[in-house]
Scaffold this active site. Sequence first.
Site, PDB file in Angstrom:
ATOM      1  NE  ARG A 165      -3.233  -2.908  -0.077  1.00 23.91           N
ATOM      2  CZ  ARG A 165      -3.942  -3.354  -0.986  1.00 23.91           C
ATOM      3  NH1 ARG A 165      -3.614  -2.807  -2.176  1.00 23.91           N
ATOM      4  NH2 ARG A 165      -4.533  -4.502  -0.772  1.00 23.91           N
ATOM      5  CD  GLU A 288      -6.000  -8.228   5.739  1.00 22.36           C
ATOM      6  OE1 GLU A 288      -6.669  -7.668   5.042  1.00 22.36           O
ATOM      7  OE2 GLU A 288      -4.894  -7.979   6.220  1.00 22.36           O
ATOM      8  NE  ARG A 333     -13.245  -6.355   7.042  1.00 16.05           N
ATOM      9  CZ  ARG A 333     -12.349  -5.880   6.070  1.00 16.05           C
ATOM     10  NH1 ARG A 333     -12.762  -6.019   4.793  1.00 16.05           N
ATOM     11  NH2 ARG A 333     -11.328  -5.144   6.280  1.00 16.05           N
ATOM     12  CE  LYS A 357      -6.650  -1.612   9.772  1.00 18.18           C
ATOM     13  NZ  LYS A 357      -6.713  -2.094   8.377  1.00 18.18           N
ATOM     14  CG  ASP A 362      -9.015  -2.222   5.437  1.00 19.37           C
ATOM     15  OD1 ASP A 362      -8.156  -1.595   6.149  1.00 19.37           O
ATOM     16  OD2 ASP A 362      -8.738  -2.929   4.689  1.00 19.37           O
ATOM     17  CD  GLU A 390      -5.376  -0.553   1.475  1.00 20.88           C
ATOM     18  OE1 GLU A 390      -5.551  -1.694   1.469  1.00 20.88           O
ATOM     19  OE2 GLU A 390      -4.973  -0.013   2.692  1.00 20.88           O
ATOM     20  CD1 TRP A 539     -12.043 -11.482   1.648  1.00 17.09           C
ATOM     21  CD2 TRP A 539     -11.844 -13.005   0.249  1.00 17.09           C
ATOM     22  NE1 TRP A 539     -11.232 -12.177   2.302  1.00 17.09           N
ATOM     23  CE2 TRP A 539     -11.074 -13.361   1.297  1.00 17.09           C
ATOM     24  CE3 TRP A 539     -11.499 -13.900  -0.735  1.00 17.09           C
ATOM     25  CZ2 TRP A 539     -10.388 -14.368   1.405  1.00 17.09           C
ATOM     26  CZ3 TRP A 539     -11.132 -15.056  -0.770  1.00 17.09           C
ATOM     27  CH2 TRP A 539     -10.279 -15.155   0.299  1.00 17.09           C
TER      28      TRP A 539
END
Length: 698
Positions: A165, A288, A333, A357, A362, A390, A539
């Site tokens: 990233r 992950e 999620r 975070k 994300d 990102e 995903w």
Amino acid sequence: MQIGLWGRSALCTALMLLTALAPANADDGYRLWLRQTAPTSQASVEIKGGTPTLALAGAELRDILSAEDGTVLVGLSSDPAIAALGLPTQGLGDEGYLVRAMTNNGRKTIVVTANAPAGVLYGAFALARHKATGGDIASVNLRSVPGVKLRVLNHWDNLDGHVERGYAGQSLWDWWTLPDFKDPRYTDYARANASLGINGTVLNNVNAKADSLTAPYIAKAAALADVFRPWGIKVYLSARFSAPIEIGGLKSADPRDPAVAAWWKAKADEIYKAIPDFGGFLVKANSEGQPGPRDYGATHADGANMLAAAVKPHGGIVMWRAFVYAETDPEDRAKQAYTEFKPLDGQFADNVLVQVKNGAIDFQPREPFHPLFGAMPKTPLMLELQITKEYLGFATHLAYLAPLFEEVLDAPTGQRKGETVASVVAGAAEGHRLSGIAGVANIGRDRDWSGSTFNQANWYAFGRLAWDPTLSSEAIAREWTAQTFGNDTRVVAPVVAMMMGSREAVVNYTGPLGLAHLMGTGHHYGPAPWVSELARPEWNPVYYHRADKAGIGFDRTKTGSNAVSQYAPSVARIFSDPRKTPERDLLWFHHVPWTWKMASGDTLWNTLVTHYDRGVADVAQMGRQWEALKPFIDQERFAKQATYFDIQYREAKWWRDASLAYWMSVNGLSLPAGVAAPEHDLAWYKAQSFPYAPGQGK
């Protein structure tokens, strides 16, 4: 080859002509915001004390102050010459500073002092910032104490030089030539961080390789630590949880196994022998695909505490990431981190911070604040922000991130009266000894460090807010602009205006009204809201927007995933009601009809289209504003940014057109009257492929 007299004369004439035609003040961006030129007559700087850090502070002051500014006295508050001045240095701690103009023995004097050398260095940079932004030196009176103890960059740099990233070239760390060759850029990097008060750096990717903990790489990290130490910066390493197996020869990494704990203790001892002031470990576990304690039926607290015990005798800490993105919560999620970490509150060792975070998914262009903030009062929570863009256009899109940072820091948690995310992170809410903010770095080997001049502002803004979370994003933009482009109001005002609107523009053309995670798979470049066939539900972008013929948005109320219940009741009541939820977050929490009436009286569909069009229009406006600044900006930086605005406009339009084409294929609705149709059909947008987009994980 010899050049005759006439030839030399002609050559000189040609060179003079080229020089005259060349743009003045050419600049490749290397100097960042530290661009002040040395005065013609330097001030007299008297340094009280002989530490390398004090010497650096003195050198900085000689470079910025002129003889007309008076004598400068630099040193610790405990030095007899400074203590005799009776300055109010109580409460400065180890890193706070005091800078004051005064008369001493009949001489005009500026005193730069602190209780420790790092504080003096920060004071020197504060004085430089004050002067560069037009502050009066004759009456300067600056005092500041950092609001957060640990102010750390997380480098997602890999040992092969690739930056996950990262959009500014290869890794700054040349592991191949370390520890022997210490690139001068390492010093310049440390100086830039010190100018912001950043006091730590994690050298390697959170998706860590165990090799980083072997003796050769410890020696390389030690070489960097030697460079950074005088600038007040500690080195940290990301630790791979399975290292005892991979490089230690053990058969298990179970944190409850005494042999595993002994291995980590010996490894910590080895690191501290090479780096006496090593900061500690950052850990990504059970996320992950990364190994972690849950592989053995243990908890995150078990894993963190085992590592914490290894570094505690040396004064080290563990930063344990709460980003637990796995397949264990198929419902939503966004709920996973809270579900796994909230029950562990109070179970972590006192030298552990849980790194959370800013939002529960994300680093999206906009997310509501993470529900863990305020929900774990017995545990220091360290805020993790992403400086690298990102999901915000990589290096080429202008997206000033301080408004995003400010948005989350100012958010009321609702858990206790007056509590905000900032007060939780600072440790003030519960009186924690440890506090911290981490920023995922956007720094690489590009000459301008961050891929573009404006990306430097995000590094700068992170450092300033990590030092003082109460600063406003606009004030930071103003001081960065003045230091980067000069104090001319004809430049400062429009540049600040561009910066302050830029993040909202990106939100509008990528995911307005609470939409998120609509980007292309893997590379995260460009729109792909149609992706639906990947192996795991979370995903796929369709998982996040839930668009169908009837409506759009993720229902996170009690009729859906009930993620709102993870917030304090007062906050949950707002997010549970689509009429009370801020419209910017509407589709994050609610699945609403396309015909839903918005506050403006228009439908959701029409409003969504308006936001997409506004985002594209705002980019066009920024491009025009930048073009008007051409007479005031050096050609090199101007031309690069002008090209980037062209790219951003083209890609903003692509985002808008592809998104609208897809939404229309789902809802069957037409565009409002007068709105331009997408340039291509949906099949064309779906066919676009970018296998070599930069920054993908390796």
